[in-house]
Design a protein around this motif. Structure first.
Motif, PDB file in Angstrom:
ATOM      1  N   VAL A  32      -7.516   0.891   4.734  1.00  0.00           N
ATOM      2  CA  VAL A  32      -6.919   1.506   3.550  1.00  0.00           C
ATOM      3  C   VAL A  32      -8.029   2.022   2.629  1.00  0.00           C
ATOM      4  CG1 VAL A  32      -4.863   0.055   3.635  1.00  0.00           C
ATOM      5  CG2 VAL A  32      -6.840  -0.679   2.291  1.00  0.00           C
ATOM      6  N   TYR A  89       0.842  -1.196   0.000  1.00  0.00           N
ATOM      7  CA  TYR A  89       0.000   0.000   0.000  1.00  0.00           C
ATOM      8  C   TYR A  89       0.877   1.245   0.000  1.00  0.00           C
ATOM      9  CZ  TYR A  89      -3.586  -3.363   1.061  1.00  0.00           C
ATOM     10  OH  TYR A  89      -4.421  -4.443   0.990  1.00  0.00           O
ATOM     11  N   HIS A 117      -2.660   3.910   2.429  1.00  0.00           N
ATOM     12  CA  HIS A 117      -2.828   3.914   3.872  1.00  0.00           C
ATOM     13  C   HIS A 117      -3.646   5.132   4.291  1.00  0.00           C
ATOM     14  CE1 HIS A 117      -0.376   0.574   5.229  1.00  0.00           C
ATOM     15  NE2 HIS A 117       0.575   0.916   4.364  1.00  0.00           N
ATOM     16  N   TYR A 167       0.488  -1.231  10.529  1.00  0.00           N
ATOM     17  CA  TYR A 167       0.798  -2.149   9.434  1.00  0.00           C
ATOM     18  C   TYR A 167       2.271  -2.571   9.489  1.00  0.00           C
ATOM     19  CZ  TYR A 167       1.390  -3.685   4.543  1.00  0.00           C
ATOM     20  OH  TYR A 167       1.684  -4.395   3.399  1.00  0.00           O
ATOM     21  N   LYS A 201      -0.645   3.155   9.039  1.00  0.00           N
ATOM     22  CA  LYS A 201       0.635   2.711   8.468  1.00  0.00           C
ATOM     23  C   LYS A 201       1.572   2.180   9.560  1.00  0.00           C
ATOM     24  CE  LYS A 201       4.631   4.291   5.807  1.00  0.00           C
ATOM     25  NZ  LYS A 201       5.659   4.301   6.862  1.00  0.00           N
TER      26      LYS A 201
END
Length: 311
Positions: A45, A9, A50, A57, A54
């Motif tokens: 997302v 992403y 994002h 993640y 983030k």
């Protein structure tokens, strides 16, 4: 909203502004939440970008934890940005300057979203700031003030991303009024201030500091001819220091204003030449008109003072 197993992403640089960087303590708390609670592993997302997860993640990837990807289906960027600002305002570790900035952006995006609704548009004036203020526990006037602050910070972000973050994180103290003053400078002048702040590890930036740096930079430019250069370097401190000006100079404030006006004139000329006034929004048109009226009023006042005190 649906599950998705895709990865890689991207991070939108504008969206990234709205997420306050995590401190070591905040990162540890986030990791604890991820380890102890499956709901803490949900990453949101939009269009392979994002939103505000983030950090979550990346922590999941670092520790080999399977995250759950959920996609939001927003109507557009305005709605996505509004979501990020809303979620970030719920953080317990949010800095005060970041809070002001996010409230200002929240108002900005809410206004853009509601302008698309013909029925809401006519009722929007004055109501939107009051509604957000009531929800956030502040006055509608304060919401509008933070909106101006956010607009000024966006200009600083566009010029120097790290400098803007330092201001919002409170690493360098700059008042609301001085943030607006900074945003009115030319980009190269903002970069000069940012460099000085970084080099000197300045903790508080005042209006006088800003004016002094512009003044010293102006003097360096004016005295940059090869013949004069050696003499100037003897008298003028090198870049990277917040200078202390002489204790008293009756012309200093006026000279400083004259040099600042030069940057205003340059900015106005640039906008007048490059902006397509037939395409700007009503909000921008009204704001510019108000600022020009205010500027014209102040010009008339100082001209009167000049005539009365020197006539």
């Amino acid at each position: 909203m649906e599950n998705n197993n895709q990865s890689n992403y991207s991070l939108d640089p504008i969206f990234e502004r709205y997420v306050q960087p995590y401190s070591k303590e905040a990162k540890q708390q986030l990791l604890t939440s991820i380890l102890e609670n499956k709901d803490g592993r949900v990453v949101h997302v939009w269009k392979h970008m994002h939103l505000n997860d983030k950090e979550k993640y990346e922590l999941c990837k670092q520790h080999g934890i399977k995250e759950t990807i959920k996609i939001y289906c927003f109507n557009g960027r305005n709605s996505a940005a509004y979501y990020i600002c809303t979620k970030e305002l719920q953080r317990d570790d949010l800095c005060e300057e970041y809070r002001k900035y996010l409230i200002g952006e929240l108002y900005h995006y809410k206004e853009l979203i509601e302008k698309r609704d013909v029925f809401k548009r006519s009722m929007m004036k004055g109501r939107l700031s009051d509604e957000l203020g009531l929800k956030l526990g502040i006055s509608g006037g304060t919401v509008k003030k933070y909106n101006n602050y956010a607009a000024a910070m966006d200009i600083i972000f566009d010029t120097d991303n790290e400098f803007a973050k330092h201001i919002l994180l409170g690493k360098v103290k700059v008042s609301h009024e001085n943030v607006v003053e900074l945003s009115r400078l030319r980009r190269e002048e903002i970069r000069i201030i940012a460099k000085v702040v970084e080099n000197d590890k300045v903790e508080k930036l005042t209006l006088q500091d800003i004016r002094n740096e512009i003044k010293w930079n102006y003097l360096r430019i004016q005295n940059s001819l090869p013949k004069a250069k050696r003499e100037v370097e003897k008298r003028v401190p090198k870049a990277g220091t917040i200078r202390q000006m002489p204790a008293y100079d009756p012309d200093s404030e006026v000279n400083s204003l004259c040099m600042t006006i030069g940057s205003w004139v340059s900015s106005i000329e640039r906008v007048n030449k490059t902006a397509d006034f037939t395409k700007i929004t009503t909000k921008a048109r009204i704001r510019l008109s108000k600022e020009l009226v205010s500027l014209n009023h102040m010009i008339e006042k100082i001209q009167c003072s000049l005539e009365e005190r020197t006539g």
